[in-house]
Design an enzyme around this catalytic site. Structure first.
Site, PDB file in Angstrom:
ATOM      1  N   GLY A 192      -5.179  -8.680  -0.894  1.00  0.00           N
ATOM      2  CA  GLY A 192      -4.537  -9.547  -1.872  1.00  0.00           C
ATOM      3  C   GLY A 192      -5.378  -9.890  -3.089  1.00  0.00           C
TER       4      GLY A 192
ATOM      5  CB  ILE B 264       9.966   1.016  -2.721  1.00  0.00           C
ATOM      6  CG1 ILE B 264       8.707   0.165  -2.882  1.00  0.00           C
ATOM      7  CG2 ILE B 264      11.212   0.286  -3.220  1.00  0.00           C
ATOM      8  CD1 ILE B 264       8.714  -1.120  -2.075  1.00  0.00           C
TER       9      ILE B 264
ATOM     10  CG  HIS C  12      -1.853   4.813  -7.952  1.00  0.00           C
ATOM     11  ND1 HIS C  12      -1.738   4.946  -6.583  1.00  0.00           N
ATOM     12  CD2 HIS C  12      -2.583   5.875  -8.371  1.00  0.00           C
ATOM     13  CE1 HIS C  12      -2.361   6.046  -6.196  1.00  0.00           C
ATOM     14  NE2 HIS C  12      -2.875   6.629  -7.253  1.00  0.00           N
TER      15      HIS C  12
HETATM   16  C1  GRF Z   1      -6.612  -1.489  -3.366  1.00  0.00           C
HETATM   17  O1  GRF Z   1      -7.018  -0.192  -2.962  1.00  0.00           O
HETATM   18  C2  GRF Z   1      -6.024  -1.421  -4.726  1.00  0.00           C
HETATM   19  O2  GRF Z   1      -6.668  -0.439  -5.500  1.00  0.00           O
HETATM   20  C3  GRF Z   1      -4.605  -1.024  -4.472  1.00  0.00           C
HETATM   21  O3  GRF Z   1      -4.257  -1.665  -3.251  1.00  0.00           O
HETATM   22  C4  GRF Z   1      -5.448  -1.898  -2.486  1.00  0.00           C
HETATM   23  C5  GRF Z   1      -5.554  -3.308  -2.009  1.00  0.00           C
HETATM   24  O4  GRF Z   1      -5.479  -4.170  -3.073  1.00  0.00           O
HETATM   25  N1  GRF Z   1      -3.767  -1.447  -5.549  1.00  0.00           N
HETATM   26  P1  GRF Z   1      -5.389  -5.777  -2.813  1.00  0.00           P
HETATM   27  O5  GRF Z   1      -6.809  -6.282  -2.713  1.00  0.00           O
HETATM   28  O6  GRF Z   1      -4.639  -6.002  -1.529  1.00  0.00           O
HETATM   29  O7  GRF Z   1      -4.690  -6.314  -4.017  1.00  0.00           O
END
Ligand code: GRF
Length: 199
Positions: free
Chosen positions: A11, A93, A109
């Site tokens: 998160g 999705i 992404h």
């Molecule tokens: C990370 O690898 C990020 O690059 C991708 O999702 C993963 C977790 O992100 N977007 P987060 O810390 O849960 O936001």
């Protein structure tokens, strides 16, 4: 702009959005709900700490994927959302959801799409592939979600330098800090401003 955020893990992207809303940097946005497919997601704790409704809708609780998909849609419906943000959400999705929210779902992404994206490219795997290919520049992309994986129209991108000695973990952290945590709030602000201008 009424925003729902879908999460699966740590998160940190959600946290970036929360921080910018609370600091007043991100305006015209209300975070209405955070939903995770993973009951243990730290992202849910982050939401609760900031008094945002947070809940888990897990595929494991449903006999079929169709039932999960419908349950997720039914839950989202309750919040009358203008935008759904995928922030590290690792569930595909479904078509019915893309149809229900056309051009209203965005995803972050951790690469410069069209490089290192599509099925199998998520989390550290994206950065492992970038390092294996020997790219000198990578980055992050925010795009609209369509029926494919990482294939919808690109909204924002930001480049990040790959450095000597980078490991996948070091590179992931730099891409998050220098790109993801800036791009996702910026994309939400763009959409909030577009909605305001259209009113
Ligand atoms: C990370 O690898 C990020 O690059 C991708 O999702 C993963 C977790 O992100 N977007 P987060 O810390 O849960 O936001």
């Amino acid at each position: 702009l009424r925003v729902g955020v879908l999460v699966s893990g740590g998160g940190t992207n959600l946290q970036a959005i929360i921080d910018q809303v609370e600091s007043g940097q991100l305006t015209g946005v209300s975070l209405e709900v955070v939903i995770s497919n993973n009951p243990g997601a730290k992202a849910l704790e982050r939401a609760k700490k900031h008094h945002i409704p947070a809940l888990c809708v897990s595929p494991k609780s449903y006999a079929t994927r169709d039932e999960f998909n419908q349950a997720l849609l039914d839950e989202l419906e309750k919040y009358q959302l203008d935008l759904i943000v995928l922030a590290g959400f690792l569930v595909v999705i479904p078509e019915i959801m893309v149809k229900r929210y056309p051009n209203q779902i965005i995803n972050i992404h951790p690469s410069l799409i069209p490089s290192f994206c599509g099925n199998g490219y998520y989390g550290l795997k994206v950065h492992e592939a970038a390092l294996a290919r020997g790219v000198k520049v990578t980055g992050a992309t925010v795009h609209y979600v369509d029926a494919g994986t990482d294939t919808g129209p690109i909204i924002l991108q930001k480049a990040v330098e790959v450095k000597e000695g980078d490991t996948p973990e070091i590179l992931q952290r730099r891409v998050m800090e220098e790109a993801e945590w800036k791009l996702l709030p910026a994309a939400i602000q763009l959409i909030a401003d577009q909605k305001k201008a259209a009113e």
